[in-house]
Write a protein that holds these residues in place. Structure first.
Motif, PDB file in Angstrom:
ATOM      1  N   VAL A 259      60.389 -27.057  -8.805  1.00 62.44           N
ATOM      2  CA  VAL A 259      61.507 -27.508  -7.738  1.00 62.44           C
ATOM      3  C   VAL A 259      60.634 -28.419  -6.834  1.00 62.44           C
ATOM      4  N   PHE A 260      59.409 -28.190  -6.465  1.00 62.11           N
ATOM      5  CA  PHE A 260      58.657 -28.964  -5.398  1.00 62.11           C
ATOM      6  C   PHE A 260      57.161 -28.348  -5.814  1.00 62.11           C
ATOM      7  N   PRO A 261      56.758 -28.669  -6.804  1.00 67.66           N
ATOM      8  CA  PRO A 261      55.402 -28.285  -7.454  1.00 67.66           C
ATOM      9  C   PRO A 261      54.349 -28.786  -6.561  1.00 67.66           C
ATOM     10  N   PRO A 262      53.452 -28.027  -6.435  1.00 68.43           N
ATOM     11  CA  PRO A 262      53.128 -26.531  -6.824  1.00 68.43           C
ATOM     12  C   PRO A 262      53.574 -25.568  -5.726  1.00 68.43           C
ATOM     13  N   TRP A 263      54.155 -26.281  -4.592  1.00 68.91           N
ATOM     14  CA  TRP A 263      54.458 -25.203  -3.580  1.00 68.91           C
ATOM     15  C   TRP A 263      55.687 -24.393  -3.739  1.00 68.91           C
ATOM     16  N   LEU A 264      56.761 -24.726  -4.532  1.00 68.45           N
ATOM     17  CA  LEU A 264      57.701 -23.969  -4.839  1.00 68.45           C
ATOM     18  C   LEU A 264      58.376 -24.104  -6.250  1.00 68.45           C
ATOM     19  N   ASN A 265      58.412 -23.298  -6.945  1.00 67.40           N
ATOM     20  CA  ASN A 265      58.925 -23.348  -8.255  1.00 67.40           C
ATOM     21  C   ASN A 265      59.747 -22.071  -8.607  1.00 67.40           C
ATOM     22  N   PHE A 266      60.750 -22.196  -9.508  1.00 67.46           N
ATOM     23  CA  PHE A 266      61.468 -21.202  -9.963  1.00 67.46           C
ATOM     24  C   PHE A 266      60.706 -20.624 -11.434  1.00 67.46           C
ATOM     25  N   ARG A 267      60.420 -19.329 -11.646  1.00 61.59           N
ATOM     26  CA  ARG A 267      59.751 -18.890 -12.683  1.00 61.59           C
ATOM     27  C   ARG A 267      60.505 -17.419 -12.981  1.00 61.59           C
ATOM     28  N   MET A 268      61.103 -17.425 -14.034  1.00 57.51           N
ATOM     29  CA  MET A 268      61.749 -16.353 -14.279  1.00 57.51           C
ATOM     30  C   MET A 268      61.021 -15.181 -14.685  1.00 57.51           C
ATOM     31  N   ALA A 269      61.238 -13.908 -14.060  1.00 58.35           N
ATOM     32  CA  ALA A 269      60.423 -12.580 -14.476  1.00 58.35           C
ATOM     33  C   ALA A 269      61.334 -11.551 -14.117  1.00 58.35           C
ATOM     34  N   TRP A 270      61.485 -10.563 -15.275  1.00 59.61           N
ATOM     35  CA  TRP A 270      62.229  -9.662 -15.139  1.00 59.61           C
ATOM     36  C   TRP A 270      61.350  -8.279 -14.864  1.00 59.61           C
TER      37      TRP A 270
END
Length: 165
Positions: free
Chosen positions: A36-47
């Protein structure tokens, strides 16, 4: 109590809407990562099948339902505790944050079998391996608020009718 319920409801809706948008609309469950705004904000899927940072993570149905019951019990206890004694507005809001976040994660455990974590914040020289969600933020903020703000309130004085002379 209306404030507690309104805050809890708002957090539950915000949490579930963001999870739906990111997991299903943006298809993070398939892509696994969106910068999204690397490295500060990212979406990483984790269950997350456990609690914070994956603690108690286990694919067992007993653990899953045990965590659901535990979250319901804590939420119920906080609700009753806040309702029984007079508290300030910030304490009611904190209780609502905690309860709404807990219910948001309960919904995930019921429908997905695990909590959908997707927010990842890192730094240029540090890659954070953990993800979290809106419910996690609310639970943390609510618990911190309850710890820091409870007991700071002025106790009601006995024998006062509200009329001052």
């Amino acid at each position: 109590m209306q404030l507690t319920a309104k805050v809890a409801g708002a957090i539950l809706i915000l949490d579930q809407v963001t999870k739906y948008a990111v997991v299903h609309v943006m298809e993070l469950d398939r892509k696994a990562a969106i910068d999204v705004f690397p490295p500060w904000l990212n979406f990483r899927m984790a269950w997350n099948q456990g609690v914070n940072f994956g603690l108690l993570s286990h694919e067992s149905e007993i653990v899953r339902w045990g965590l659901i019951v535990l979250a319901l019990a804590i939420s119920g206890w906080v609700w009753i505790w806040v309702r029984r004694e007079p508290h300030s507005v910030p304490v009611h809001a904190s209780a609502g944050l905690l309860i709404g976040g807990a219910i948001g994660n309960i919904v995930d455990r019921i429908f997905y079998g695990a909590v959908a974590d997707f927010i990842n914040m890192s730094l240029p020289s540090w890659n954070n391996p953990y993800s979290f969600n809106i419910a996690d933020i609310a639970i943390f903020a609510g618990a911190a608020g309850l710890v820091l703000l409870t007991g700071k309130e002025e106790a009601p004085r006995k024998g006062r009718t509200g009329n001052s002379r």
